[in-house]
Design a protein around this motif. Structure first.
Motif, PDB file in Angstrom:
ATOM      1  N   VAL A 120       0.863  -1.172   0.000  1.00 21.73           N
ATOM      2  CA  VAL A 120       0.000   0.000   0.000  1.00 21.73           C
ATOM      3  C   VAL A 120       0.900   1.223   0.000  1.00 21.73           C
ATOM      4  CG1 VAL A 120      -1.756   1.316   1.246  1.00 21.73           C
ATOM      5  CG2 VAL A 120      -1.846  -1.190   1.235  1.00 21.73           C
ATOM      6  N   VAL A 121       0.777   2.058  -1.012  1.00 18.37           N
ATOM      7  CA  VAL A 121       1.616   3.245  -1.148  1.00 18.37           C
ATOM      8  C   VAL A 121       0.784   4.478  -0.791  1.00 18.37           C
ATOM      9  CG1 VAL A 121       3.023   4.643  -2.694  1.00 18.37           C
ATOM     10  CG2 VAL A 121       3.005   2.148  -2.946  1.00 18.37           C
ATOM     11  N   LEU A 122       1.215   5.207   0.223  1.00 20.23           N
ATOM     12  CA  LEU A 122       0.505   6.402   0.672  1.00 20.23           C
ATOM     13  C   LEU A 122       1.239   7.641   0.175  1.00 20.23           C
ATOM     14  CD1 LEU A 122      -0.159   5.403   4.399  1.00 20.23           C
ATOM     15  CD2 LEU A 122      -1.581   4.954   2.398  1.00 20.23           C
ATOM     16  N   MET A 123       0.476   8.564  -0.400  1.00 18.97           N
ATOM     17  CA  MET A 123       1.046   9.817  -0.894  1.00 18.97           C
ATOM     18  C   MET A 123       0.200  10.975  -0.387  1.00 18.97           C
ATOM     19  SD  MET A 123       2.013   8.668  -4.804  1.00 18.97           S
ATOM     20  CE  MET A 123       0.588   7.589  -4.936  1.00 18.97           C
ATOM     21  N   GLY A 124       0.774  11.786   0.462  1.00 20.62           N
ATOM     22  CA  GLY A 124       0.065  12.939   0.987  1.00 20.62           C
ATOM     23  C   GLY A 124      -1.014  12.595   1.984  1.00 20.62           C
ATOM     24  N   VAL A 125      -0.951  11.433   2.569  1.00 18.66           N
ATOM     25  CA  VAL A 125      -1.913  10.997   3.573  1.00 18.66           C
ATOM     26  C   VAL A 125      -1.191  10.936   4.912  1.00 18.66           C
ATOM     27  CG1 VAL A 125      -3.485   9.163   4.286  1.00 18.66           C
ATOM     28  CG2 VAL A 125      -3.192   9.661   1.861  1.00 18.66           C
ATOM     29  N   ASP A 126      -1.673  11.686   5.901  1.00 14.01           N
ATOM     30  CA  ASP A 126      -0.983  11.786   7.177  1.00 14.01           C
ATOM     31  C   ASP A 126      -1.075  10.525   8.020  1.00 14.01           C
ATOM     32  OD1 ASP A 126      -0.170  14.376   6.649  1.00 14.01           O
ATOM     33  OD2 ASP A 126      -1.989  15.261   7.513  1.00 14.01           O
ATOM     34  N   GLU A 127      -2.251   9.925   8.069  1.00 11.55           N
ATOM     35  CA  GLU A 127      -2.444   8.738   8.888  1.00 11.55           C
ATOM     36  C   GLU A 127      -2.737   7.531   8.010  1.00 11.55           C
ATOM     37  OE1 GLU A 127      -5.353   9.306  11.871  1.00 11.55           O
ATOM     38  OE2 GLU A 127      -4.431  11.122  12.684  1.00 11.55           O
ATOM     39  N   VAL A 128      -2.266   6.375   8.463  1.00  8.93           N
ATOM     40  CA  VAL A 128      -2.510   5.154   7.704  1.00  8.93           C
ATOM     41  C   VAL A 128      -3.988   4.789   7.828  1.00  8.93           C
ATOM     42  CG1 VAL A 128      -1.938   2.718   7.450  1.00  8.93           C
ATOM     43  CG2 VAL A 128      -0.171   4.349   8.154  1.00  8.93           C
ATOM     44  N   PRO A 129      -4.724   4.770   6.723  1.00  7.09           N
ATOM     45  CA  PRO A 129      -6.148   4.418   6.787  1.00  7.09           C
ATOM     46  C   PRO A 129      -6.334   2.913   6.978  1.00  7.09           C
ATOM     47  CG  PRO A 129      -5.484   4.746   4.533  1.00  7.09           C
ATOM     48  CD  PRO A 129      -4.271   5.069   5.371  1.00  7.09           C
ATOM     49  N   GLY A 130      -7.549   2.492   7.208  1.00  7.22           N
ATOM     50  CA  GLY A 130      -7.817   1.074   7.417  1.00  7.22           C
ATOM     51  C   GLY A 130      -7.826   0.316   6.114  1.00  7.22           C
ATOM     52  N   ILE A 131      -6.663   0.176   5.514  1.00 11.02           N
ATOM     53  CA  ILE A 131      -6.527  -0.489   4.216  1.00 11.02           C
ATOM     54  C   ILE A 131      -5.650  -1.722   4.405  1.00 11.02           C
ATOM     55  CG2 ILE A 131      -5.696  -0.270   1.854  1.00 11.02           C
ATOM     56  CD1 ILE A 131      -6.084   2.739   2.124  1.00 11.02           C
ATOM     57  N   PRO A 132      -6.150  -2.905   4.053  1.00 13.93           N
ATOM     58  CA  PRO A 132      -5.345  -4.113   4.247  1.00 13.93           C
ATOM     59  C   PRO A 132      -4.164  -4.191   3.303  1.00 13.93           C
ATOM     60  CG  PRO A 132      -7.345  -4.636   3.047  1.00 13.93           C
ATOM     61  CD  PRO A 132      -7.463  -3.196   3.446  1.00 13.93           C
ATOM     62  N   GLY A 133      -2.995  -4.491   3.847  1.00 13.89           N
ATOM     63  CA  GLY A 133      -1.808  -4.615   3.022  1.00 13.89           C
ATOM     64  C   GLY A 133      -0.689  -5.309   3.771  1.00 13.89           C
ATOM     65  N   ASP A 134       0.136  -6.050   3.040  1.00  9.97           N
ATOM     66  CA  ASP A 134       1.261  -6.722   3.667  1.00  9.97           C
ATOM     67  C   ASP A 134       2.355  -5.733   4.072  1.00  9.97           C
ATOM     68  OD1 ASP A 134       0.043  -9.191   3.258  1.00  9.97           O
ATOM     69  OD2 ASP A 134       0.961  -9.432   1.283  1.00  9.97           O
ATOM     70  N   ARG A 135       2.405  -4.630   3.335  1.00  2.08           N
ATOM     71  CA  ARG A 135       3.430  -3.618   3.629  1.00  2.08           C
ATOM     72  C   ARG A 135       2.882  -2.252   3.266  1.00  2.08           C
ATOM     73  NH1 ARG A 135       8.541  -2.076   0.616  1.00  2.08           N
ATOM     74  NH2 ARG A 135       7.871  -3.534  -1.007  1.00  2.08           N
ATOM     75  N   VAL A 136       3.177  -1.265   4.087  1.00  2.00           N
ATOM     76  CA  VAL A 136       2.759   0.113   3.821  1.00  2.00           C
ATOM     77  C   VAL A 136       4.001   0.977   3.672  1.00  2.00           C
ATOM     78  CG1 VAL A 136       1.534   2.124   4.727  1.00  2.00           C
ATOM     79  CG2 VAL A 136       0.598  -0.166   5.106  1.00  2.00           C
ATOM     80  N   VAL A 137       4.053   1.752   2.580  1.00  3.05           N
ATOM     81  CA  VAL A 137       5.171   2.664   2.360  1.00  3.05           C
ATOM     82  C   VAL A 137       4.624   4.055   2.096  1.00  3.05           C
ATOM     83  CG1 VAL A 137       6.666   0.838   1.462  1.00  3.05           C
ATOM     84  CG2 VAL A 137       5.303   2.188  -0.122  1.00  3.05           C
ATOM     85  N   ARG A 138       5.436   5.048   2.363  1.00  6.55           N
ATOM     86  CA  ARG A 138       5.068   6.438   2.095  1.00  6.55           C
ATOM     87  C   ARG A 138       6.011   7.020   1.056  1.00  6.55           C
ATOM     88  NH1 ARG A 138       1.803   8.805   6.023  1.00  6.55           N
ATOM     89  NH2 ARG A 138       1.476   7.566   7.907  1.00  6.55           N
ATOM     90  N   TRP A 139       5.432   7.688   0.076  1.00  8.00           N
ATOM     91  CA  TRP A 139       6.228   8.383  -0.925  1.00  8.00           C
ATOM     92  C   TRP A 139       6.052   9.880  -0.727  1.00  8.00           C
ATOM     93  CZ3 TRP A 139       5.052   5.456  -6.171  1.00  8.00           C
ATOM     94  CH2 TRP A 139       5.612   4.158  -6.087  1.00  8.00           C
ATOM     95  N   ASP A 140       7.166  10.572  -0.570  1.00  7.08           N
ATOM     96  CA  ASP A 140       7.140  12.023  -0.403  1.00  7.08           C
ATOM     97  C   ASP A 140       7.177  12.671  -1.782  1.00  7.08           C
ATOM     98  OD1 ASP A 140       7.252  14.583   0.529  1.00  7.08           O
ATOM     99  OD2 ASP A 140       9.362  14.503   1.161  1.00  7.08           O
TER     100      ASP A 140
END
Length: 213
Positions: free
Chosen positions: A155-175
């Protein structure tokens, strides 16, 4: 589970999406769609109550595709799935999903959603993608709703401050900068940044044949 109260058309659309997700690595999209259309037509022709039709169709199509795959000797691990998330699903997540799909086609299942999708896809984003030869006709904004978000490999988050309730094996943030309101030159730079991040992620997933423009 498919939400029982959903509109029947929406529920069939979700079943279709599921079948492509699960079996797209083994069969052409037209093959999956043709089987689905056949089973949906048969189910509607004989059913007196439509409530459980999507569940029935899903089971029948899944069973037949499993049998076809086994008979053809097609097996292996499921495709990696990448879910790109931003606030409006208008810019960054659209760029990332479109560039990823252009790069690896059906070898990776790609999805993008917005926490609060609104305003349509940024026209500057569409223009830049078209400049790069990336198809945009299939793109639309999507929110997080039941059965349209599956457990993703990443799960790739972009511009999201908090991790939402999204199922994923790994969560990464891209600036990555938000293209909203930016001049076209800046949006091109953002697209380059997205492409570099996508390439690195695909390398991590072992999908190294990068074909983006």
């Amino acid at each position: 589970m498919i939400t029982p109260g959903s509109n029947i058309t929406d529920r069939f659309a979700i079943v279709r999406e599921d079948m492509h997700r699960r079996y797209g690595q083994y069969f052409y999209a037209d093959t999956i769609d043709a089987l689905l259309d056949e089973k949906i037509a048969q189910a509607k022709a004989t059913a007196k109550i439509e409530t459980f039709l999507p569940v029935t169709v899903e089971r029948e199509v899944s069973s037949e595709l499993e049998q076809r795959a086994e008979a053809a000797g097609r097996s292996g691990t499921a495709r990696p799935e990448i879910l790109f998330v931003c606030e409006r699903n208008a810019g960054r997540s659209q760029l990332a999903s479109a560039i990823t799909h252009q790069a690896v086609g059906d070898r990776v299942f790609v999805r993008s959603v917005g926490l609060n999708p609104s305003g349509g896809i940024d026209p500057q984003v569409l223009e830049v993608l078209q400049e790069r030869g990336v198809p945009t006709g299939h793109m639309y904004q999507k929110e997080i709703v039941p059965r349209t978000v599956h457990r993703a490999s990443v799960v790739v988050l972009m511009g999201v401050d908090e991790v939402p309730g999204i199922p994923g094996d790994r969560v990464v943030r891209w600036d990555i900068a938000d293209p909203a309101g930016q001049p076209i030159e800046k949006v091109r730079e953002i697209a380059d940044d997205v492409e570099a991040h996508v390439k690195n992620l695909l390398d991590e997933l072992g999908k190294t044949n990068f074909n983006a423009a």
